[in-house]
Design a protein around this motif. Sequence first.
Motif, PDB file in Angstrom:
ATOM      1  N   ILE A   1       1.534  13.166   1.296  1.00 52.68           N
ATOM      2  CA  ILE A   1       1.589  12.496   2.595  1.00 52.68           C
ATOM      3  C   ILE A   1       1.228  13.494   3.698  1.00 52.68           C
ATOM      4  CG2 ILE A   1       3.092  11.362   4.271  1.00 52.68           C
ATOM      5  CD1 ILE A   1       4.682  10.229   1.890  1.00 52.68           C
TER       6      ILE A   1
ATOM      7  N   PHE B   1       6.737   0.370   2.022  1.00 53.76           N
ATOM      8  CA  PHE B   1       5.451   0.781   1.431  1.00 53.76           C
ATOM      9  C   PHE B   1       5.422   0.565  -0.063  1.00 53.76           C
ATOM     10  CE2 PHE B   1       6.006   3.119   5.347  1.00 53.76           C
ATOM     11  CZ  PHE B   1       4.829   2.815   5.998  1.00 53.76           C
TER      12      PHE B   1
ATOM     13  N   ALA C   1       0.827  -1.195   0.000  1.00 55.75           N
ATOM     14  CA  ALA C   1       0.000   0.000   0.000  1.00 55.75           C
ATOM     15  C   ALA C   1       0.866   1.251   0.000  1.00 55.75           C
ATOM     16  CB  ALA C   1      -0.899  -0.001   1.222  1.00 55.75           C
ATOM     17  N   LYS C   2       0.347   2.311  -0.587  1.00 60.16           N
ATOM     18  CA  LYS C   2       1.052   3.590  -0.636  1.00 60.16           C
ATOM     19  C   LYS C   2       0.954   4.280   0.726  1.00 60.16           C
ATOM     20  CE  LYS C   2       0.916   7.983  -3.156  1.00 60.16           C
ATOM     21  NZ  LYS C   2       0.935   8.866  -2.021  1.00 60.16           N
ATOM     22  N   LEU C   3       2.062   4.831   1.178  1.00 62.46           N
ATOM     23  CA  LEU C   3       2.097   5.551   2.444  1.00 62.46           C
ATOM     24  C   LEU C   3       1.166   6.756   2.389  1.00 62.46           C
ATOM     25  CD1 LEU C   3       3.394   6.008   5.247  1.00 62.46           C
ATOM     26  CD2 LEU C   3       5.185   7.293   4.090  1.00 62.46           C
ATOM     27  N   LYS C   4       0.321   6.886   3.407  1.00 63.23           N
ATOM     28  CA  LYS C   4      -0.644   7.991   3.457  1.00 63.23           C
ATOM     29  C   LYS C   4      -0.286   9.030   4.510  1.00 63.23           C
ATOM     30  CE  LYS C   4      -3.695   5.840   0.791  1.00 63.23           C
ATOM     31  NZ  LYS C   4      -4.066   6.223  -0.518  1.00 63.23           N
TER      32      LYS C   4
ATOM     33  N   ASP D   1       6.970  12.998  -1.559  1.00 65.41           N
ATOM     34  CA  ASP D   1       5.550  12.896  -1.880  1.00 65.41           C
ATOM     35  C   ASP D   1       4.783  13.959  -1.094  1.00 65.41           C
ATOM     36  OD1 ASP D   1       2.863  12.255  -2.244  1.00 65.41           O
ATOM     37  OD2 ASP D   1       3.189  10.096  -2.037  1.00 65.41           O
TER      38      ASP D   1
ATOM     39  N   PHE E   1      10.817   4.165   2.460  1.00 68.00           N
ATOM     40  CA  PHE E   1       9.540   4.113   1.772  1.00 68.00           C
ATOM     41  C   PHE E   1       9.475   2.910   0.818  1.00 68.00           C
ATOM     42  CE2 PHE E   1       8.381   8.932   2.016  1.00 68.00           C
ATOM     43  CZ  PHE E   1       8.428   8.874   3.388  1.00 68.00           C
ATOM     44  N   SER E   2      10.554   2.691   0.079  1.00 70.25           N
ATOM     45  CA  SER E   2      10.523   1.575  -0.871  1.00 70.25           C
ATOM     46  C   SER E   2      10.556   0.230  -0.151  1.00 70.25           C
ATOM     47  CB  SER E   2      11.669   1.686  -1.888  1.00 70.25           C
ATOM     48  OG  SER E   2      12.910   1.502  -1.245  1.00 70.25           O
TER      49      SER E   2
END
Length: 133
Positions: free
Chosen positions: A31, A133, A2-5, A28, A129-130
Amino acid sequence: MAKLKSVLLVDDDETTNFLNKFFIKQIDSSIVIHSVANGKEAMEFLENPDQDMEFPWLLLLDTNMPVMNGWQFLEAYETQLDERFKSNITIVMITALENEEMVRKTLADPNVKDIAQKPLSDRLFRKLFSKHF
C-alpha cells in the motif's frame, strides 16, 4: 471489492501518522502511503495527485487540525472534486473525542464512510480494510 492501493493520512500529529503508517505496512507493505498535516494540504494533494497513485484510496481524516480542519475539508471536498474521482475514495474520520453527537454528525456526511477513535490499532485497521476493501 477492490484491493486497497493507496492511503492518504490527513493529521497534524506526526506521531499518529507514524503509527498509522506502521500499522498499515504491517498489514500490507504494498500500500502506498502519503501524509499531509491539514485539510488544505489534503485538498491540494487530491487536486494534483501523483501519476502513480492507483485507486481505490483510503483517506484517514482527523477532525481537529490547524489551517483547515476535517469539517472544513469535507466542505471543500464536496464542492471542488469531481464525483467520479470521489467515488474511488473512502473517507474515515478519526478523532480523539468520540461521542454520540460526533458520530451522528460524521456519518451524516455523504462523503464519510466510517468513524474511528484515536489511537488506531492493528486490529482496527484490519477491521476497516475488511469492511471497506
